[in-house]
Design a protein around this motif. Structure first.
Motif, PDB file in Angstrom:
ATOM      1  N   ASP A 162      -3.569   8.811   6.134  1.00  0.00           N
ATOM      2  CA  ASP A 162      -2.180   8.531   6.491  1.00  0.00           C
ATOM      3  C   ASP A 162      -2.089   7.434   7.541  1.00  0.00           C
ATOM      4  OD1 ASP A 162      -1.435  11.155   8.899  1.00  0.00           O
ATOM      5  OD2 ASP A 162      -3.365  10.295   8.292  1.00  0.00           O
ATOM      6  N   TYR A 163      -2.525   6.241   7.146  1.00  0.00           N
ATOM      7  CA  TYR A 163      -2.339   5.108   8.029  1.00  0.00           C
ATOM      8  C   TYR A 163      -2.105   3.858   7.198  1.00  0.00           C
ATOM      9  CZ  TYR A 163      -7.260   3.773   7.210  1.00  0.00           C
ATOM     10  OH  TYR A 163      -8.457   3.416   6.641  1.00  0.00           O
ATOM     11  N   GLU A 213      -0.071  -0.077   2.671  1.00  0.00           N
ATOM     12  CA  GLU A 213      -0.210   1.366   2.864  1.00  0.00           C
ATOM     13  C   GLU A 213      -1.504   1.823   2.202  1.00  0.00           C
ATOM     14  OE1 GLU A 213       3.457   2.574   1.092  1.00  0.00           O
ATOM     15  OE2 GLU A 213       4.667   1.879   2.796  1.00  0.00           O
ATOM     16  N   SER A 232      -2.678   4.747   1.332  1.00  0.00           N
ATOM     17  CA  SER A 232      -2.610   5.743   0.277  1.00  0.00           C
ATOM     18  C   SER A 232      -1.948   5.202  -0.988  1.00  0.00           C
ATOM     19  CB  SER A 232      -1.848   6.972   0.767  1.00  0.00           C
ATOM     20  OG  SER A 232      -1.791   7.960  -0.239  1.00  0.00           O
ATOM     21  N   LYS A 262      -0.413   5.031  12.467  1.00  0.00           N
ATOM     22  CA  LYS A 262      -0.593   6.351  11.882  1.00  0.00           C
ATOM     23  C   LYS A 262       0.689   6.749  11.155  1.00  0.00           C
ATOM     24  CE  LYS A 262      -3.265   9.291  12.171  1.00  0.00           C
ATOM     25  NZ  LYS A 262      -4.182   9.773  11.107  1.00  0.00           N
ATOM     26  N   SER A 263       0.734   6.403   9.894  1.00  0.00           N
ATOM     27  CA  SER A 263       1.936   6.633   9.096  1.00  0.00           C
ATOM     28  C   SER A 263       1.572   6.479   7.630  1.00  0.00           C
ATOM     29  CB  SER A 263       3.020   5.615   9.474  1.00  0.00           C
ATOM     30  OG  SER A 263       4.123   5.700   8.601  1.00  0.00           O
ATOM     31  N   TRP A 264       2.295   7.187   6.750  1.00  0.00           N
ATOM     32  CA  TRP A 264       2.110   6.976   5.319  1.00  0.00           C
ATOM     33  C   TRP A 264       2.776   5.680   4.871  1.00  0.00           C
ATOM     34  CZ3 TRP A 264      -1.395   9.788   2.983  1.00  0.00           C
ATOM     35  CH2 TRP A 264      -1.632  11.102   3.405  1.00  0.00           C
TER      36      TRP A 264
END
Length: 125
Positions: free
Chosen positions: A31-32, A52, A54, A100-102
């Protein structure tokens, strides 16, 4: 401990190409996102592109759209910025950053948690 290491900068003639790399380590989950920024002396840091990890979704600033391409190799934990049709105004230090993020959180530097040391790109004849 998260680390980001950029490489690939250098001197190139106008119209030429360079590929920057950003090797990431220390992340324990997917999730980064990775963004590329650039900052010329006396100017604000400018967001260039974001990917992103993911989903693979990519985003570009208008100033580089159609010339730059961001890509990732999850197996190598590396993000690339392919820069084509380079112009003298692309000359500056380029930084990769991680949030730190989707999802890519835009191009506000304060939304990113980790930064690399930067790599110089010079476009000149």
């Amino acid at each position: 401990q998260v680390q980001l290491v950029e490489s690939g900068g250098g001197l190139v003639q106008p119209g030429g190409s360079l590929r920057l790399s950003c090797a990431a380590s220390g992340f324990t989950s997917d999730d980064y996102v990775i963004g590329w920024f650039r900052q010329a002396p006396g100017k604000e840091r400018e967001g260039v592109s974001c990917i992103e990890r993911s989903s693979g979704n990519t985003y570009y600033a208008d100033s580089v759209k159609g010339r730059f391409t961001i890509a990732k190799d999850n197996a190598k934990n590396t993000v690339y910025l392919q820069m084509n049709s380079l112009k003298p105004e692309d000359t500056t230090v380029y930084y990769c950053a991680a949030a730190k993020s989707w999802y890519c959180p835009g191009y506000y530097p304060y939304n990113y948690d980790y930064w690399g040391q930067g790599t110089q790109v010079t476009v000149s004849s």
